[in-house]
Design a protein around this motif. Structure first.
Motif, PDB file in Angstrom:
ATOM      1  N   VAL A 203       0.975  -1.301   0.136  1.00 28.82           N
ATOM      2  CA  VAL A 203      -0.056   0.007   0.104  1.00 28.82           C
ATOM      3  C   VAL A 203       1.060   1.333  -0.251  1.00 28.82           C
ATOM      4  O   VAL A 203       0.561   2.044  -0.898  1.00 28.82           O
ATOM      5  N   ARG A 204       2.224   1.262   0.749  1.00 35.02           N
ATOM      6  CA  ARG A 204       2.962   2.313   0.811  1.00 35.02           C
ATOM      7  C   ARG A 204       3.637   2.588  -0.305  1.00 35.02           C
ATOM      8  O   ARG A 204       3.907   3.643  -0.886  1.00 35.02           O
ATOM      9  N   VAL A 212      -0.065   9.353  -3.534  1.00 32.79           N
ATOM     10  CA  VAL A 212      -1.203   9.785  -2.502  1.00 32.79           C
ATOM     11  C   VAL A 212      -0.536   9.859  -1.253  1.00 32.79           C
ATOM     12  O   VAL A 212       0.472   9.083  -0.839  1.00 32.79           O
ATOM     13  N   GLN A 213      -0.934  10.778  -0.430  1.00 27.13           N
ATOM     14  CA  GLN A 213      -0.342  11.116   0.828  1.00 27.13           C
ATOM     15  C   GLN A 213      -0.811  10.210   2.054  1.00 27.13           C
ATOM     16  O   GLN A 213      -2.261  10.343   1.973  1.00 27.13           O
ATOM     17  N   ILE A 214      -0.339   9.436   2.488  1.00 25.65           N
ATOM     18  CA  ILE A 214      -0.765   8.229   3.586  1.00 25.65           C
ATOM     19  C   ILE A 214      -0.118   8.315   4.807  1.00 25.65           C
ATOM     20  O   ILE A 214       1.200   8.319   4.597  1.00 25.65           O
ATOM     21  N   ASN A 234      -4.756  -2.539  -3.548  1.00 27.83           N
ATOM     22  CA  ASN A 234      -4.492  -1.284  -4.695  1.00 27.83           C
ATOM     23  C   ASN A 234      -5.777  -0.735  -4.831  1.00 27.83           C
ATOM     24  O   ASN A 234      -5.855   0.623  -4.969  1.00 27.83           O
ATOM     25  N   ARG A 235      -6.893  -1.505  -4.879  1.00 24.43           N
ATOM     26  CA  ARG A 235      -8.319  -0.985  -5.276  1.00 24.43           C
ATOM     27  C   ARG A 235      -8.717  -0.061  -3.793  1.00 24.43           C
ATOM     28  O   ARG A 235      -9.429   1.051  -4.273  1.00 24.43           O
ATOM     29  N   LEU A 236      -8.489  -0.740  -2.708  1.00 28.29           N
ATOM     30  CA  LEU A 236      -8.996  -0.079  -1.733  1.00 28.29           C
ATOM     31  C   LEU A 236      -8.288   1.481  -1.478  1.00 28.29           C
ATOM     32  O   LEU A 236      -8.616   2.396  -0.920  1.00 28.29           O
TER      33      LEU A 236
END
Ligand SMILES: Nc1ncnc2c1ncn2[C@@H]1O[C@H](COP(=O)(O)OP(=O)(O)OP(=O)(O)O)[C@@H](O)[C@H]1O
Length: 367
Positions: A203-204, A212-214, A234-236
């Motif tokens: 995800v990161r 995307v900032q996460i 990846n979809r979520l």
């Protein structure tokens, strides 16, 4: 901006990837998020090590490696691995699938146009037609096929040499592959569901590529609801990113991820609408089973394959559903998941089957 793909193509990176994302081009985005080398691959350490050895040995011999079979549920990285195999061998990659090969002639056309050392990726290999499958046996073993010309008593078989190639077969149902086909693969990689830590890393990495900032806790939240599957992770991620942009300041924090995933009906364990519908039908409509998978699929309004290949493996793994020779059975945990008390009068899995419509071949894959 584009980057070079080792198999000869290009893939978008940076701004171009973000633009493809914005245009809703899911295939391009999914492709661009794929790791390109074995070293870049996250998780699957066993398959990675085994395959690494197979490829290194082949490279040192200067010969194509043995044929490779990749088995496992959808979205765990079979296509990604096939692309990695071609890239690691610096070989061209040809992609096709079982359902696209309905006649032996379709396969002969592909095989006869392969370049020496080419990697042929055959997705859903269990869905190939029988005549094509038989042609494949000979091609895999002898790098030769017999093309039949004409019909009836006048038909003649013309032998056709094909250059040495590597077949990479992928299947979600290795139990359905005939023994002679399975035996012709020199290496079988069984892909496992991913651990949360590995999905966290995926995800990161994807967030970085998609700009995307996460936060760490946001990534963890997405990872833990991704049911062990990178494609779902990846979809979520893309859905929580939408939510963060529209309802917040664009940063995916844990509370934002939770709110977004609740909105999309993905619970803390990763169960989604279909999983819950399957458990609900099994417990409320069929008294916990045993019930056949086709009946279950009709009850939830889905294709049998979707229930069998997407929902079931996860439910079995989480201990909510058991595949028995008599049909699908809800475990006590499934009843509790739905907020119901498990029945006490029937021993687990021992009730007479309600609909034994399909406990045959498909059940061979149980577990
Ligand atoms: N080990 C991994 N590390 C990072 N990302 C991964 C990994 N495996 C898969 N992915 C990502 O998950 C997505 C799905 O992977 P892939 O298409 O290879 O799965 P698959 O097993 O071939 O699925 P299917 O059987 O449905 O075709 C890809 O976009 C890829 O980016």
């Amino acid at each position: 901006m584009t980057s070079h793909d080792d198999s000869g193509g290009t893939y978008p990176a940076g701004r171009a990837l973000v633009a493809a994302e914005a245009a809703g081009d899911e295939m391009t985005v999914e492709g661009a998020l794929r790791p390109r080398t074995l070293d870049e691959l996250i998780g699957q350490s066993r398959v990675r090590d085994q395959l690494g050895l197979v490829l290194e040995a082949a490279r040192s011999r200067g010969r194509p490696p043995d044929h490779v079979l990749l088995a496992g549920p959808p979205g765990l990285g079979k296509t990604t691995l096939a692309m990695i195999i071609a890239a690691e061998l610096s070989a061209p990659l040809r992609v096709t699938s079982g359902p696209a090969i309905q006649h032996a002639g379709d396969l002969a056309a592909i095989l006869s146009s392969l370049a020496e050392g080419e990697v042929l990726f055959l997705d859903e290999i269990h869905r190939m037609s029988r005549p094509a499958e038989e042609m494949l046996y000979m091609a895999m073993e002898d790098f030769r096929v017999d093309v039949v010309v004409g019909k009836g008593p006048g038909a003649t078989a013309i032998p056709l040499e094909i250059p040495p190639f590597t077949l990479v077969g992928a299947t979600t149902r290795s139990g359905l592959l005939p023994g002679p086909l399975r035996d012709r693969f020199g290496f079988t990689g069984h892909l496992e569901y991913y651990e949360v830590d590995e999905l966290d890393e995926i995800v990161r990495r994807s967030a970085r590529l998609l700009e995307v900032q996460i936060t760490d806790t946001g990534a963890r939240e997405v990872a833990s609801r991704s049911r062990g599957t990178p494609r779902i992770a990846n979809r979520l991620l893309r859905r929580v990113r939408d939510y963060a942009q529209v309802r917040a300041d664009g940063v995916v924090r844990q509370d934002i991820a939770q709110a977004a995933l609740n909105l999309y009906e993905v619970d803390e364990e990763g169960l989604d609408r279909l999983d819950r519908a399957v458990l609900d039908a099994l417990c409320r409509r069929f008294g916990g089973g045993p019930v056949g998978v086709s009946t279950l699929a009709v009850a939830v309004g889905e294709e049998r394959e979707t229930v069998e290949e997407v929902a079931e493996p996860f439910l079995v793994r989480r201990g909510y559903l058991a595949r028995t020779p008599r049909g699908r059975v809800a475990t006590p945990a499934a009843w509790r998941q739905l907020g119901l008390a498990p029945p006490t009068d029937v021993a687990f899995g021992q009730a007479p089957s309600l609909f034994d419509d399909d406990c045959g071949a498909g059940e061979g894959n149980a577990g």
